[in-house]
Write a protein that holds these residues in place. Structure first.
Motif, PDB file in Angstrom:
ATOM      1  N   ARG A 193     -42.936  81.719  53.392  1.00  0.00           N
ATOM      2  CA  ARG A 193     -42.047  80.560  53.303  1.00  0.00           C
ATOM      3  C   ARG A 193     -42.826  79.356  52.763  1.00  0.00           C
ATOM      4  O   ARG A 193     -42.353  78.628  51.882  1.00  0.00           O
ATOM      5  N   MET A 194     -44.027  79.166  53.279  1.00  0.00           N
ATOM      6  CA  MET A 194     -44.878  78.074  52.822  1.00  0.00           C
ATOM      7  C   MET A 194     -45.319  78.294  51.376  1.00  0.00           C
ATOM      8  O   MET A 194     -45.280  77.368  50.548  1.00  0.00           O
ATOM      9  N   ALA A 195     -45.725  79.529  51.060  1.00  0.00           N
ATOM     10  CA  ALA A 195     -46.250  79.821  49.727  1.00  0.00           C
ATOM     11  C   ALA A 195     -45.187  79.711  48.648  1.00  0.00           C
ATOM     12  O   ALA A 195     -45.454  79.188  47.555  1.00  0.00           O
ATOM     13  N   LEU A 196     -43.974  80.175  48.939  1.00  0.00           N
ATOM     14  CA  LEU A 196     -42.930  80.206  47.918  1.00  0.00           C
ATOM     15  C   LEU A 196     -41.998  78.996  47.966  1.00  0.00           C
ATOM     16  O   LEU A 196     -41.862  78.272  46.976  1.00  0.00           O
ATOM     17  N   LEU A 197     -41.370  78.771  49.120  1.00  0.00           N
ATOM     18  CA  LEU A 197     -40.393  77.688  49.207  1.00  0.00           C
ATOM     19  C   LEU A 197     -41.032  76.310  49.094  1.00  0.00           C
ATOM     20  O   LEU A 197     -40.473  75.401  48.472  1.00  0.00           O
ATOM     21  N   TRP A 198     -42.201  76.139  49.696  1.00  0.00           N
ATOM     22  CA  TRP A 198     -42.850  74.835  49.612  1.00  0.00           C
ATOM     23  C   TRP A 198     -43.325  74.553  48.189  1.00  0.00           C
ATOM     24  O   TRP A 198     -43.227  73.415  47.710  1.00  0.00           O
ATOM     25  N   THR A 199     -43.825  75.587  47.509  1.00  0.00           N
ATOM     26  CA  THR A 199     -44.239  75.397  46.123  1.00  0.00           C
ATOM     27  C   THR A 199     -43.040  75.042  45.248  1.00  0.00           C
ATOM     28  O   THR A 199     -43.103  74.129  44.416  1.00  0.00           O
ATOM     29  N   PHE A 200     -41.931  75.758  45.444  1.00  0.00           N
ATOM     30  CA  PHE A 200     -40.715  75.449  44.690  1.00  0.00           C
ATOM     31  C   PHE A 200     -40.251  74.020  44.971  1.00  0.00           C
ATOM     32  O   PHE A 200     -39.827  73.299  44.061  1.00  0.00           O
ATOM     33  N   SER A 201     -40.331  73.612  46.235  1.00  0.00           N
ATOM     34  CA  SER A 201     -39.862  72.277  46.630  1.00  0.00           C
ATOM     35  C   SER A 201     -40.655  71.171  45.955  1.00  0.00           C
ATOM     36  O   SER A 201     -40.082  70.186  45.471  1.00  0.00           O
ATOM     37  N   ILE A 202     -41.997  71.315  45.909  1.00  0.00           N
ATOM     38  CA  ILE A 202     -42.801  70.264  45.272  1.00  0.00           C
ATOM     39  C   ILE A 202     -42.594  70.262  43.758  1.00  0.00           C
ATOM     40  O   ILE A 202     -42.530  69.200  43.129  1.00  0.00           O
ATOM     41  N   LEU A 203     -42.435  71.439  43.170  1.00  0.00           N
ATOM     42  CA  LEU A 203     -42.178  71.508  41.732  1.00  0.00           C
ATOM     43  C   LEU A 203     -40.829  70.889  41.392  1.00  0.00           C
ATOM     44  O   LEU A 203     -40.693  70.190  40.380  1.00  0.00           O
ATOM     45  N   TYR A 204     -39.837  71.115  42.250  1.00  0.00           N
ATOM     46  CA  TYR A 204     -38.526  70.523  42.012  1.00  0.00           C
ATOM     47  C   TYR A 204     -38.581  68.998  42.121  1.00  0.00           C
ATOM     48  O   TYR A 204     -37.911  68.284  41.376  1.00  0.00           O
ATOM     49  N   SER A 205     -39.388  68.493  43.062  1.00  0.00           N
ATOM     50  CA  SER A 205     -39.531  67.038  43.204  1.00  0.00           C
ATOM     51  C   SER A 205     -40.126  66.437  41.931  1.00  0.00           C
ATOM     52  O   SER A 205     -39.660  65.392  41.449  1.00  0.00           O
ATOM     53  N   TYR A 206     -41.139  67.097  41.377  1.00  0.00           N
ATOM     54  CA  TYR A 206     -41.731  66.589  40.138  1.00  0.00           C
ATOM     55  C   TYR A 206     -40.775  66.738  38.961  1.00  0.00           C
ATOM     56  O   TYR A 206     -40.760  65.903  38.051  1.00  0.00           O
ATOM     57  N   TYR A 207     -39.959  67.800  38.986  1.00  0.00           N
ATOM     58  CA  TYR A 207     -38.951  67.953  37.940  1.00  0.00           C
ATOM     59  C   TYR A 207     -37.982  66.778  37.982  1.00  0.00           C
ATOM     60  O   TYR A 207     -37.625  66.205  36.945  1.00  0.00           O
ATOM     61  N   GLN A 208     -37.544  66.412  39.194  1.00  0.00           N
ATOM     62  CA  GLN A 208     -36.666  65.254  39.345  1.00  0.00           C
ATOM     63  C   GLN A 208     -37.325  63.986  38.829  1.00  0.00           C
ATOM     64  O   GLN A 208     -36.679  63.133  38.207  1.00  0.00           O
ATOM     65  N   LEU A 209     -38.625  63.884  39.091  1.00  0.00           N
ATOM     66  CA  LEU A 209     -39.359  62.688  38.701  1.00  0.00           C
ATOM     67  C   LEU A 209     -39.414  62.537  37.182  1.00  0.00           C
ATOM     68  O   LEU A 209     -39.268  61.432  36.648  1.00  0.00           O
ATOM     69  N   PHE A 210     -39.644  63.655  36.489  1.00  0.00           N
ATOM     70  CA  PHE A 210     -39.809  63.603  35.036  1.00  0.00           C
ATOM     71  C   PHE A 210     -38.545  63.953  34.262  1.00  0.00           C
ATOM     72  O   PHE A 210     -38.533  63.869  33.040  1.00  0.00           O
ATOM     73  N   LYS A 211     -37.465  64.333  34.967  1.00  0.00           N
ATOM     74  CA  LYS A 211     -36.215  64.680  34.301  1.00  0.00           C
ATOM     75  C   LYS A 211     -35.678  63.553  33.415  1.00  0.00           C
ATOM     76  O   LYS A 211     -35.226  63.811  32.296  1.00  0.00           O
ATOM     77  N   PRO A 212     -35.720  62.286  33.871  1.00  0.00           N
ATOM     78  CA  PRO A 212     -35.226  61.208  33.008  1.00  0.00           C
ATOM     79  C   PRO A 212     -35.970  61.133  31.665  1.00  0.00           C
ATOM     80  O   PRO A 212     -35.372  60.825  30.645  1.00  0.00           O
ATOM     81  N   LEU A 213     -37.284  61.408  31.686  1.00  0.00           N
ATOM     82  CA  LEU A 213     -38.054  61.366  30.448  1.00  0.00           C
ATOM     83  C   LEU A 213     -37.631  62.485  29.510  1.00  0.00           C
ATOM     84  O   LEU A 213     -37.538  62.301  28.297  1.00  0.00           O
ATOM     85  N   ILE A 214     -37.345  63.667  30.084  1.00  0.00           N
ATOM     86  CA  ILE A 214     -36.905  64.807  29.281  1.00  0.00           C
ATOM     87  C   ILE A 214     -35.538  64.521  28.674  1.00  0.00           C
ATOM     88  O   ILE A 214     -35.307  64.721  27.481  1.00  0.00           O
ATOM     89  N   HIS A 215     -34.625  63.996  29.500  1.00  0.00           N
ATOM     90  CA  HIS A 215     -33.268  63.709  29.025  1.00  0.00           C
ATOM     91  C   HIS A 215     -33.267  62.600  27.984  1.00  0.00           C
ATOM     92  O   HIS A 215     -32.434  62.586  27.081  1.00  0.00           O
ATOM     93  N   GLU A 216     -34.199  61.665  28.144  1.00  0.00           N
ATOM     94  CA  GLU A 216     -34.267  60.549  27.210  1.00  0.00           C
ATOM     95  C   GLU A 216     -34.582  61.047  25.800  1.00  0.00           C
ATOM     96  O   GLU A 216     -34.125  60.488  24.810  1.00  0.00           O
TER      97      GLU A 216
END
Length: 377
Positions: free
Chosen positions: A24-47
């Motif tokens: 759970r830690m290895a998979l879900l936590w890794t996915f969660s942090i990657l998704y947070s960074y995706y949210q962070l940089f999504k505006p730059l990608i969409h721009e």
């Protein structure tokens, strides 16, 4: 004896490796942090690829704007990692920093460290066990008396609920709560409500910063009845679900933050007390110290190779951003530094769930030393 110790540690590591909690830690936590960074940089990608871009909200830092009194900041879990880094940074900003920790020795060592880095730092330390409601109540009384006896204004300007643990085995508090939930959520809930009068009496606006985690995104279904909030339901599990409980405690902290923000608005106090959440991301602290050493080292190595691992000095940025956000900033979730914010999980923004959690927690605390004093607010 040395060989036996090594064999025992390897067996413990193998047992943990085979558990659902590790994966759970290895998979879900890794996915969660990657998704947070995706949210962070999504505006730059969409721009770059769309005419309709989502604007990322960022807030500048504002230093204390008072010359008539010295502002006070209370930080829990202040003896290492993010708490220590935050204490040092805010001491440089001119705050009188109140350090809260479980060990008197570590508190003394922390004062020495910060004084070495910043000889002008103003510091005071209190030994408090956040998992003990009795200890939290005593701290509130001691803090209030210390403020009255000092030449400081009898108020606080910033409260940072940073204390947190990741326990791999079940432990019970004096009140019968799970210790991890007691430290990470219930203790923060009780401390915040007890200190609200001191925050409200501040001559300038005050702030509450609750330090949560990206791991809350791994929770997809949640119960907020008293048995679950206290952690008693988890004691019936065959294996202690440490990862799930940690995620749950961090989700509860966010739900509490938004419900407190809502109640302050209803009471007409939202112009005086602001509530924010800070998510530092993946930081190299002592949080994983109960995880088998070889697995902890492996996890940190992989995260470092993925460039996701930060030092406390870098990870603290989101906490300082929240603490020094402009007056009026409330209900925001800080992540990624540079004053940036993003949205936590949809579940963490469920208003009905937040109200039910508030009510369940208040009922739990009503039969403790917290009693009528805290619930009267």
């Amino acid at each position: 004896m040395g060989l036996i110790k090594v064999v025992k540690e390897l067996w413990r590591a193998f047992f943990f490796l085979c558990s659902p909690q590790f994966w759970r830690m290895a998979l879900l936590w890794t996915f969660s942090i990657l998704y947070s960074y995706y949210q962070l940089f999504k505006p730059l990608i969409h721009e770059k690829c769309s005419l309709f871009s989502h604007k990322l909200v960022s807030y500048p830092r504002c230093s204390p704007f008072t010359t008539t009194f010295k502002p006070v900041c209370v930080i829990t879990g202040a003896t290492s990692g993010l708490g220590l880094a935050a204490a040092y940074q805010l001491s440089k900003e001119g705050y009188f920093v109140v350090l809260v920790g479980r060990s008197q020795q570590l508190l003394s060592e922390t004062i020495t460290k910060i004084k070495d880095w910043n000889e002008d730092a103003h510091l005071e330390a209190f030994q408090v066990d956040l998992s003990s409601i009795e200890s939290v109540v005593k701290f509130k009384m001691s803090l209030q008396q210390w403020l009255l006896d000092s030449d400081l204004h009898c108020s606080i300007q910033i409260l940072i609920n940073n204390a947190g643990i990741l326990a791999t085995s079940p432990r019970v508090t004096a009140e019968g709560y799970d210790q991890m939930i007691g430290t990470n959520y219930i203790g923060a809930f009780a401390l915040t409500k007890l200190l609200l009068p001191l925050l409200e009496s501040s001559p300038v606006s005050s702030k509450i910063v609750n330090v949560s985690s990206f791991t809350h995104r791994a929770v997809t279904d949640v119960q907020v009845d008293e048995g679950t909030v206290s952690g008693k339901r988890f004691f019936r599990s065959i294996q202690y679900p440490c990862a799930h409980i940690y995620e749950y405690s961090k989700l509860c902290l966010i739900l509490f933050s938004y419900e407190l923000h809502r109640q302050l608005c209803l009471m007409g106090k939202s112009h005086q007390i602001f509530v924010t959440v800070a998510d530092p991301g993946v930081v190299q602290t002592k949080l994983m110290q109960e995880v088998p050493a070889i697995l902890s080292w492996l996890a940190l190595y992989v995260l470092k190779r993925l460039q996701l691992l930060q030092s406390p000095e870098c990870g603290v940025d989101s906490i300082i951003d929240a603490a020094l956000a402009p007056p009026g900033t409330s209900g925001a979730y800080f992540f990624g530094g540079k004053g940036r914010t993003l949205n936590p999980s949809p579940l963490s923004r469920n208003a009905k769930l937040a109200r039910e959690l508030w009510e369940s927690t208040s009922k739990l605390l009503s039969v403790t030393p917290f009693g009528a004093e805290g619930n009267s607010w």
